[in-house]
Design a protein around this motif. Structure first.
Motif, short mmCIF file in Angstrom:
data_model
loop_
_atom_site.label_atom_id
_atom_site.label_comp_id
_atom_site.label_asym_id
_atom_site.label_seq_id
_atom_site.Cartn_x
_atom_site.Cartn_y
_atom_site.Cartn_z
N ASN A 142 0.80 -1.22 0.00
CA ASN A 142 0.00 0.00 0.00
C ASN A 142 0.84 1.28 0.00
O ASN A 142 0.31 2.36 -0.31
CB ASN A 142 -0.91 0.05 1.24
CG ASN A 142 -2.00 -0.99 1.19
OD1 ASN A 142 -2.43 -1.41 0.13
ND2 ASN A 142 -2.46 -1.41 2.35
N LEU A 143 2.10 1.19 0.37
CA LEU A 143 2.91 2.40 0.59
C LEU A 143 2.99 3.32 -0.62
O LEU A 143 2.95 4.55 -0.46
CB LEU A 143 4.30 2.01 1.09
CG LEU A 143 4.34 1.29 2.45
CD1 LEU A 143 5.77 0.94 2.83
CD2 LEU A 143 3.68 2.14 3.53
N SER B 190 8.75 5.64 -0.96
CA SER B 190 7.44 6.24 -0.69
C SER B 190 7.49 7.76 -0.77
O SER B 190 8.50 8.39 -0.42
CB SER B 190 6.95 5.81 0.70
OG SER B 190 5.77 6.48 1.05
N ALA B 191 6.38 8.35 -1.19
CA ALA B 191 6.28 9.82 -1.27
C ALA B 191 6.05 10.44 0.10
O ALA B 191 6.16 11.67 0.24
CB ALA B 191 5.14 10.21 -2.21
N VAL B 192 5.73 9.64 1.11
CA VAL B 192 5.50 10.16 2.47
C VAL B 192 6.43 9.42 3.43
O VAL B 192 6.86 8.30 3.17
CB VAL B 192 4.03 9.97 2.89
CG1 VAL B 192 3.10 10.70 1.93
CG2 VAL B 192 3.65 8.51 2.98
N PRO B 193 6.75 10.05 4.57
CA PRO B 193 7.59 9.37 5.56
C PRO B 193 6.91 8.11 6.10
O PRO B 193 5.70 8.10 6.34
CB PRO B 193 7.75 10.42 6.67
CG PRO B 193 7.43 11.72 6.03
CD PRO B 193 6.42 11.42 4.97
N VAL B 194 7.70 7.07 6.28
CA VAL B 194 7.19 5.78 6.76
C VAL B 194 8.04 5.31 7.93
O VAL B 194 9.28 5.32 7.85
CB VAL B 194 7.20 4.71 5.65
CG1 VAL B 194 6.73 3.36 6.19
CG2 VAL B 194 6.34 5.14 4.46
N ASP B 195 7.38 4.91 9.01
CA ASP B 195 8.06 4.35 10.17
C ASP B 195 7.52 2.93 10.36
O ASP B 195 6.36 2.76 10.73
CB ASP B 195 7.78 5.22 11.40
CG ASP B 195 8.58 4.79 12.62
OD1 ASP B 195 9.34 3.80 12.54
OD2 ASP B 195 8.44 5.44 13.68
#
Length: 216
Positions: free
Chosen positions: A47-48, A78-83
């Motif tokens: 989904n990322l 990813s276009a957004v930060p992911v933790d």
């Protein structure tokens, strides 16, 4: 986890969950995500790539270190930060009222205690937050329902604990959520495995959490 669950099953799940007919559901669910997002059962991170600018940060929680290792490659692009977080949905390592949107895509079927997990999600979700999900589960057709109950004991042993016969909307309600939208339909594939529940829910403001429900 045994050897099969730790090493064999993760790449199989990554391959199976790439099926093209699932993309429609993924896009519809992810389109509703806003702000700080918690994805329960992030798996291999399929989904990322779908999260857009309306999302500030994605926490991706999964109990499989092997799947998270695959997800890290997708998180890097990813276009957004992911933790990415290694852990269980029944003990989410986040503060109360800290998440704007919770996302689940084909996750609740394999959690051993789905009500405990949903109540944990309710805990971390902000009072005005949203739970967005697509899950397969119990069919309304008696003949198919009967076969789902028959197949599930054997199926969950080979499919990472996956249950074919959970009534997703009822689980969500009993855990203390109000459904704000719900669509149910058969996706392509065997009917015992393809009855989809897609919807959104908010925290119930009635003050109570529903009575116990057997999910097995």
């Amino acid at each position: 986890m045994n050897f099969y669950e730790r090493w064999i099953l993760p790449p199989i799940l990554d391959l199976v969950m790439r099926q093209k007919h699932l993309t429609k559901y993924r896009r519809e669910v992810i389109a509703a995500a806003r702000g700080r997002v918690l994805e329960i059962g992030v798996g291999s991170g399929l989904n990322l790539p779908l999260y857009g600018k309306q999302v500030e940060l994605v926490y991706g929680l999964d109990p499989s270190a092997r799947l998270l290792a695959i997800a890290r490659r997708r998180a890097a692009a990813s276009a957004v930060p992911v933790d990415l977080l290694l852990g269980s949905a029944t003990a989410i390592p986040l503060a109360d009222d800290s998440i704007d949107t919770i996302v689940m895509t084909w996750t609740l079927c394999s959690i051993p205690d789905p009500l405990a997990a949903l109540r944990e999600m309710r805990r971390v979700l902000k009072p005005d937050g949203t739970l967005c999900f697509v899950e397969h589960g119990l069919s309304p057709e008696p003949g198919i329902e009967l076969w789902q109950h028959r197949i599930t004991p054997a199926w969950r042993r080979i499919a990472g604990g996956c249950h074919l016969d959970r009534k997703i909307d009822e689980l969500v309600r009993v855990a203390g959520f109000d459904l704000t939208s719900l669509q149910a339909e058969y996706a392509p594939g065997p009917r015992t495995m393809s009855y989809m529940y897609e919807g959104c829910a908010c925290r119930s403001h009635s003050g109570g959490i529903g009575s116990p429900l057997s999910a097995d």
